[in-house]
Design a protein around this motif. Structure first.
Motif, short mmCIF file in Angstrom:
data_model
loop_
_atom_site.label_atom_id
_atom_site.label_comp_id
_atom_site.label_asym_id
_atom_site.label_seq_id
_atom_site.Cartn_x
_atom_site.Cartn_y
_atom_site.Cartn_z
N LEU A 1 -8.91 -4.78 1.27
CA LEU A 1 -8.44 -3.49 1.58
C LEU A 1 -9.16 -3.01 2.85
O LEU A 1 -10.48 -2.84 2.52
CB LEU A 1 -8.39 -2.40 0.69
N ALA B 1 -10.14 0.50 5.36
CA ALA B 1 -9.75 1.92 5.57
C ALA B 1 -10.91 2.65 6.25
O ALA B 1 -12.02 2.08 6.24
CB ALA B 1 -9.68 2.54 4.21
N PHE C 1 -2.54 7.50 -2.80
CA PHE C 1 -2.64 6.27 -2.50
C PHE C 1 -2.82 5.33 -3.80
O PHE C 1 -3.58 5.57 -4.66
CB PHE C 1 -4.34 6.12 -1.88
N MET D 1 0.95 -1.04 0.02
CA MET D 1 -0.07 -0.04 0.17
C MET D 1 0.82 1.09 0.04
O MET D 1 1.71 1.25 0.62
CB MET D 1 -0.78 -0.01 1.12
N PRO E 1 -5.52 3.33 5.16
CA PRO E 1 -5.67 2.15 4.12
C PRO E 1 -4.99 0.84 4.36
O PRO E 1 -3.48 1.44 4.69
CB PRO E 1 -5.61 2.71 2.87
N CYS E 2 -5.03 -0.27 4.81
CA CYS E 2 -4.41 -1.47 4.94
C CYS E 2 -4.71 -2.47 3.90
O CYS E 2 -5.90 -2.77 3.98
CB CYS E 2 -4.44 -1.81 6.30
N ILE F 1 -9.99 8.62 2.56
CA ILE F 1 -9.85 7.53 3.13
C ILE F 1 -8.71 7.75 4.06
O ILE F 1 -7.81 8.56 3.84
CB ILE F 1 -9.61 6.31 2.41
N TYR G 1 1.34 5.15 0.15
CA TYR G 1 0.44 6.68 0.52
C TYR G 1 1.13 7.71 -0.34
O TYR G 1 2.35 7.95 -0.81
CB TYR G 1 0.93 7.08 2.11
N PRO H 1 -6.72 1.78 -5.61
CA PRO H 1 -7.50 1.34 -4.72
C PRO H 1 -8.92 1.84 -4.90
O PRO H 1 -9.29 2.55 -5.70
CB PRO H 1 -6.85 2.44 -3.63
#
Length: 409
Positions: A270, A272, A233, A228, A259-260, A256, A230, A250
């Motif tokens: 995912l 978030a 994103f 992921m 987010p993971c 969001i 940043y 994403p």
């Protein structure tokens, strides 16, 4: 059952019964008798029974974060400072906690990734990173550190994939020795497949522009590592066969938070928090699932408003981290041991009971050892990991041949 019947059962039946025991019971059963101890320790039991028919246990392994909760989350999450390392194993099916110690892991290493019953530990000091791989359940570990990475790094993203004969270790990004240095973002891969010992890392390729793997996590699925990114994103994908990076969008590029990416039983999710407060995009905690063809994200589940209000009251803008294992997604609030658990099969939300090993005289009122919180990994407890034995055996053979060659010379 009459003990006389138990004593007359053939080993093949005893072996099949023992295979279905949970790992903690398996170790206790070694002390039942010399016969059972010999059976469980035998190569025949491991290869012909346990590795073939034993059920997989999808649990979680948590460590105390080394850094305080107000420190930048990207920093390493260690478990000790000149102390014996300690981890906390959680069984989400039985809702039980177990404590594990790691006396053979030296200070200065932090857990970075997990796969196939193994944990990869990365050195904390900036520079050429060294990796140690261990099995927390059997207390086995690589007899030698993996060779240092080719490039010096500060806080790279680390990925691990392991099965019975293969180990992949990925290290990507942060090719710098301080936060003020100029980045030269590259990817390195260490691959052991049982065919021989590899003494160097492979420099595969540069990462795409604007990479910023703040979580430091890599998720492996179907021969690919997912990361992921940043700002902006983006989901970056590394194919271990082609050694190429690609990227995918994403489900939402804006509005969001935290987010993971997580993997559960061969599917990518995912998680978030949606921050936009509009009628079409209400504030919520959402889970998306990647379609089987990898073309789009489907809205899988949304936390109900009442539960979301309770979660926000606990999270309070601190952010959270997620990890998936089996049928469960664990969402841990940063700087705490408070973890929300989502059951993908039952489709229910629940709070993980507090870990009893965290609450002691040295812990503060929040039970997290000074507010440092927990950092979790998906973990399958495996008493036997053949790839570790294979790696150590080939390494020792290689070193022995090298010594003999030098001696003869």
């Amino acid at each position: 059952m009459d003990p006389r019947i138990w004593s007359r059962l053939p080993n093949r039946l005893v072996a099949r019964v023992i295979c279905f025991l949970p790992p903690p019971a398996l170790f206790r059963f070694r002390s039942v008798s010399n016969r059972w101890n010999h059976l469980i320790s035998s190569k025949c039991f491991v290869e012909d029974y346990y590795l073939r028919i034993a059920p997989r246990h999808h649990w979680f392994l948590f460590f105390k974060s080394k850094r305080p909760s107000n420190y930048i989350y990207r920093s390493n999450n260690g478990c000790h400072d000149n102390q014996v390392c300690e981890g906390y194993l959680y069984d989400p099916y039985e809702k039980k906690w177990y404590r594990l110690t790691f006396p053979l892991v030296s200070p200065g290493f932090s857990p970075a990734a997990s796969s196939g019953g193994l944990i990869a530990w990365v050195s904390d000091d900036p520079g050429h990173k060294t990796i140690l791989v261990s099995n927390p359940v059997s207390k086995s570990f690589t007899t030698q550190l993996l060779p240092p990475t080719s490039e010096p790094r500060l806080l790279p993203a680390v990925g691990l994939f392991a099965n019975n004969r293969t180990i992949y270790v990925m290290v990507a990004g942060d090719d710098q020795t301080s936060q003020y240095a100029v980045k030269n973002i590259t990817t390195e891969r260490y691959h052991f497949d049982g065919a021989g010992i590899h003494l160097t890392w492979d420099i595969n390729s540069k990462l795409p522009d604007k990479c910023n793997f703040e979580t430091g996590r890599m998720v492996f699925m179907d021969g690919k590592f997912y990361c992921m990114n940043y700002k902006p994103f983006t989901v970056y994908v590394f194919d271990v066969l082609t050694n190429q990076w690609s990227q995918m969008e994403p489900p939402m590029r804006r509005h969001i938070l935290s987010p993971c990416l997580v993997e559960c039983k061969g599917r990518l999710y995912l998680v978030a928090k949606v921050a936009k407060n509009k009628l079409k995009v209400p504030k919520s905690l959402r889970v998306w699932r990647l379609s089987t063809d990898g073309s789009k994200w489907d809205n899988f589940v949304c936390l109900q408003q009442l539960d979301y209000d309770q979660f926000i009251a606990v999270e309070n803008g601190k952010g959270f981290d997620c990890v998936g294992s089996g049928d469960f997604i664990a969402i841990t609030v940063k700087g705490s041991d408070i973890t929300l658990l989502y059951d993908l099969f039952q489709k229910t939300w629940d709070w993980i009971p507090p870990c009893p090993f965290l609450y002691n005289a040295a812990s503060t009122s929040n039970g997290c050892g000074g507010g440092r919180g927990l950092h979790g990994f998906a973990y399958e407890p495996q008493p036997f990991t053949p790839v570790m034995d294979l790696f150590n055996h080939q390494l020792q053979s290689f070193l022995a041949h090298s010594i003999m060659a030098n001696y003869q010379y």
